[in-house]
Design a protein around this motif. Structure first.
Motif, PDB file in Angstrom:
ATOM      1  N   UNK A  34       8.503   2.746  -0.594  1.00 44.68           N
ATOM      2  CA  UNK A  34       7.716   1.429   0.060  1.00 44.68           C
ATOM      3  C   UNK A  34       6.530   1.088  -0.472  1.00 44.68           C
ATOM      4  N   UNK A  35       6.105  -0.079  -0.445  1.00 47.54           N
ATOM      5  CA  UNK A  35       5.123  -0.750  -0.959  1.00 47.54           C
ATOM      6  C   UNK A  35       3.681  -0.277  -0.313  1.00 47.54           C
ATOM      7  N   UNK A  36       3.686  -0.266   1.165  1.00 47.69           N
ATOM      8  CA  UNK A  36       2.365   0.368   1.734  1.00 47.69           C
ATOM      9  C   UNK A  36       2.237   1.728   1.414  1.00 47.69           C
ATOM     10  N   UNK A  37       3.154   2.549   1.325  1.00 46.03           N
ATOM     11  CA  UNK A  37       3.047   3.913   0.906  1.00 46.03           C
ATOM     12  C   UNK A  37       2.285   4.208  -0.291  1.00 46.03           C
ATOM     13  N   UNK A  75     -10.560   7.155 -16.209  1.00 51.55           N
ATOM     14  CA  UNK A  75      -9.143   7.124 -16.586  1.00 51.55           C
ATOM     15  C   UNK A  75      -8.357   7.227 -15.104  1.00 51.55           C
ATOM     16  N   UNK A  76      -8.796   8.254 -14.410  1.00 52.80           N
ATOM     17  CA  UNK A  76      -8.279   8.492 -13.018  1.00 52.80           C
ATOM     18  C   UNK A  76      -8.230   7.540 -12.047  1.00 52.80           C
ATOM     19  N   UNK A  77      -9.439   6.934 -11.948  1.00 52.14           N
ATOM     20  CA  UNK A  77      -9.751   5.660 -11.112  1.00 52.14           C
ATOM     21  C   UNK A  77      -9.000   4.684 -11.575  1.00 52.14           C
ATOM     22  N   UNK A  78      -8.985   4.317 -12.837  1.00 48.68           N
ATOM     23  CA  UNK A  78      -8.096   3.258 -13.648  1.00 48.68           C
ATOM     24  C   UNK A  78      -6.903   3.262 -13.072  1.00 48.68           C
ATOM     25  N   UNK A  79      -6.015   4.565 -13.411  1.00 49.26           N
ATOM     26  CA  UNK A  79      -4.898   4.796 -12.869  1.00 49.26           C
ATOM     27  C   UNK A  79      -4.168   4.343 -11.694  1.00 49.26           C
ATOM     28  N   UNK A  80      -5.292   4.091 -10.642  1.00 43.98           N
ATOM     29  CA  UNK A  80      -4.778   3.403  -9.360  1.00 43.98           C
ATOM     30  C   UNK A  80      -4.765   2.102  -9.410  1.00 43.98           C
ATOM     31  N   UNK A  81      -5.772   1.460 -10.358  1.00 43.14           N
ATOM     32  CA  UNK A  81      -5.755   0.024 -10.520  1.00 43.14           C
ATOM     33  C   UNK A  81      -4.609  -0.797 -10.385  1.00 43.14           C
ATOM     34  N   UNK A  82      -3.362  -0.361 -11.148  1.00 44.20           N
ATOM     35  CA  UNK A  82      -2.239  -0.931 -11.089  1.00 44.20           C
ATOM     36  C   UNK A  82      -1.654  -1.276  -9.879  1.00 44.20           C
ATOM     37  N   UNK A  83      -1.596  -0.346  -8.980  1.00 45.65           N
ATOM     38  CA  UNK A  83      -1.245  -0.632  -7.421  1.00 45.65           C
ATOM     39  C   UNK A  83      -2.203  -1.879  -6.915  1.00 45.65           C
ATOM     40  N   UNK A  84      -3.298  -1.925  -7.020  1.00 44.03           N
ATOM     41  CA  UNK A  84      -4.107  -2.831  -6.509  1.00 44.03           C
ATOM     42  C   UNK A  84      -3.842  -4.287  -7.025  1.00 44.03           C
ATOM     43  N   UNK A  85      -3.359  -4.163  -8.196  1.00 44.06           N
ATOM     44  CA  UNK A  85      -2.995  -5.606  -9.034  1.00 44.06           C
ATOM     45  C   UNK A  85      -1.523  -6.013  -8.465  1.00 44.06           C
ATOM     46  N   UNK A  86      -0.489  -5.109  -8.391  1.00 39.92           N
ATOM     47  CA  UNK A  86       0.845  -5.313  -8.110  1.00 39.92           C
ATOM     48  C   UNK A  86       1.415  -5.315  -6.733  1.00 39.92           C
ATOM     49  N   UNK A  87       0.754  -4.568  -6.093  1.00 38.79           N
ATOM     50  CA  UNK A  87       1.217  -4.327  -4.480  1.00 38.79           C
ATOM     51  C   UNK A  87       0.811  -5.402  -3.447  1.00 38.79           C
ATOM     52  N   UNK A  88      -0.592  -5.666  -3.545  1.00 40.94           N
ATOM     53  CA  UNK A  88      -1.106  -6.547  -2.274  1.00 40.94           C
ATOM     54  C   UNK A  88      -0.240  -8.036  -2.430  1.00 40.94           C
ATOM     55  N   UNK A  89      -0.093  -8.634  -3.744  1.00 44.01           N
ATOM     56  CA  UNK A  89       0.612 -10.192  -3.632  1.00 44.01           C
ATOM     57  C   UNK A  89       1.958  -9.914  -3.367  1.00 44.01           C
ATOM     58  N   UNK A  90       2.786  -8.840  -3.539  1.00 49.87           N
ATOM     59  CA  UNK A  90       4.093  -8.641  -3.128  1.00 49.87           C
ATOM     60  C   UNK A  90       4.205  -8.381  -1.602  1.00 49.87           C
ATOM     61  N   UNK A  91       3.210  -7.510  -0.942  1.00 43.87           N
ATOM     62  CA  UNK A  91       3.391  -7.306   0.387  1.00 43.87           C
ATOM     63  C   UNK A  91       3.113  -8.478   1.086  1.00 43.87           C
TER      64      UNK A  91
END
Length: 210
Positions: free
Chosen positions: A71-74, A106-122
Motif C-alpha cells: 500500500x502507498x501509505x505504508x 545515501x541512506x536519507x537519499x534512499x528515502x527520497x524516491x518515496x517522497x517523489x513518487x507516492x504523494x502525487x499518486x495518493x
C-alpha cells in the motif's frame, strides 16, 4: 477551490504533505552552511548532493514495489522512518566527518524516491475515490501552492532560528555550529515524525471513508 477545501480527507493529506515538505526543505536551505561550517568541508557540497540524488533515483523502484505490495501509505510511512533513522545522526557530526555524512546522504537519499513518487499518486486516489475526478484543477492548484509555501516556510523558520541561536555564516564557534547542526537535522526529523503521525491519521480516515 471550495470543493477541495471542504474535502477533509484531502486536507489531512495536505497536512502530511506540508509537514513532510518543510522537513525536507529545511536541510535544503541550510545545506551549504552545514557542510562549510559544521563539517568544515567546503568544496564537497556537489559530491554530497550527487550522492543524495543518485541514492534517491536508485531507491525509487524499491518504494514503488513496496507500495504495490503493502500500500502507498505504508510505503510512504516506512520511508519517513528510514529518513529519520538516517538523518538524525547529522546533528551529531562535526569537523571532518565527511564520510559519515556521505553515509547519511545515501541512506536519507534512499528515502527520497518515496517522497517523489507516492504523494502525487495518493493525491490522485483521494481526488478520484468517489469514482469521478471532480475539481481536479482546484485540488492540484492547492497542492502546488502548498509545495511553494513549503520552501518559503522552511526559510522563514530555519534562517531566523539559527540566527537567534547565535549562528552566522562562516562561524566556527562550537556553540553556533551545534545550533546549526540541530536546526539542520533534529528539527526536520521532528517535523518528519509529525508528518508520520499525520499520515497515520490520514490512513485511518481513508480506510473509514472506503
Amino acid at each position: 477551490v471550495k470543493d477541495a477545501l471542504r474535502d477533509r480527507l484531502f486536507l489531512r493529506l495536505v497536512a502530511v504533505f506540508a509537514l513532510n515538505g518543510i522537513a525536507a526543505a529545511i536541510p535544503a536551505t541550510l545545506f551549504l552552511f552545514y557542510v562549510a561550517d559544521v563539517l568544515v568541508a567546503e568544496g564537497r557540497q556537489g559530491f554530497l548532493l550527487a550522492l543524495y540524488f543518485v541514492a534517491g533515483a536508485a531507491g525509487l523502484p524499491a518504494w514503488t514495489a513496496i507500495a504495490a505490495r503493502f500500500g502507498k501509505t505504508v510505503a510512504w510511512a516506512a520511508s519517513m522512518v528510514v529518513a529519520v533513522a538516517a538523518f538524525v545522526w547529522a546533528a551529531l557530526l562535526g569537523p571532518g566527518d565527511v564520510v559519515p555524512f556521505a553515509i547519511v546522504c545515501v541512506m536519507s537519499g534512499a528515502a527520497l524516491g518515496a517522497d517523489l513518487a507516492l504523494p502525487p499518486s495518493i493525491l490522485a486516489d483521494v481526488i478520484g475515490r468517489r469514482g469521478a475526478m471532480r475539481s481536479t484543477g482546484a485540488y492540484f492548484g492547492v497542492w502546488t501552492l502548498v509545495t511553494k509555501l513549503n520552501l518559503a516556510l522552511a526559510a522563514g523558520i530555519a534562517l531566523p532560528l539559527i540566527e537567534g541561536l547565535g549562528y552566522s555564516p562562516g562561524a566556527r564557534d562550537a556553540t553556533a555550529t551545534l545550533a546549526l547542526a540541530i536546526v539542520y537535522a533534529a528539527v526536520p526529523c521532528a517535523l518528519k515524525l509529525a508528518a508520520l503521525a499525520a499520515l497515520v491519521s490520514f490512513s485511518s480516515r481513508s480506510r473509514r471513508d472506503a
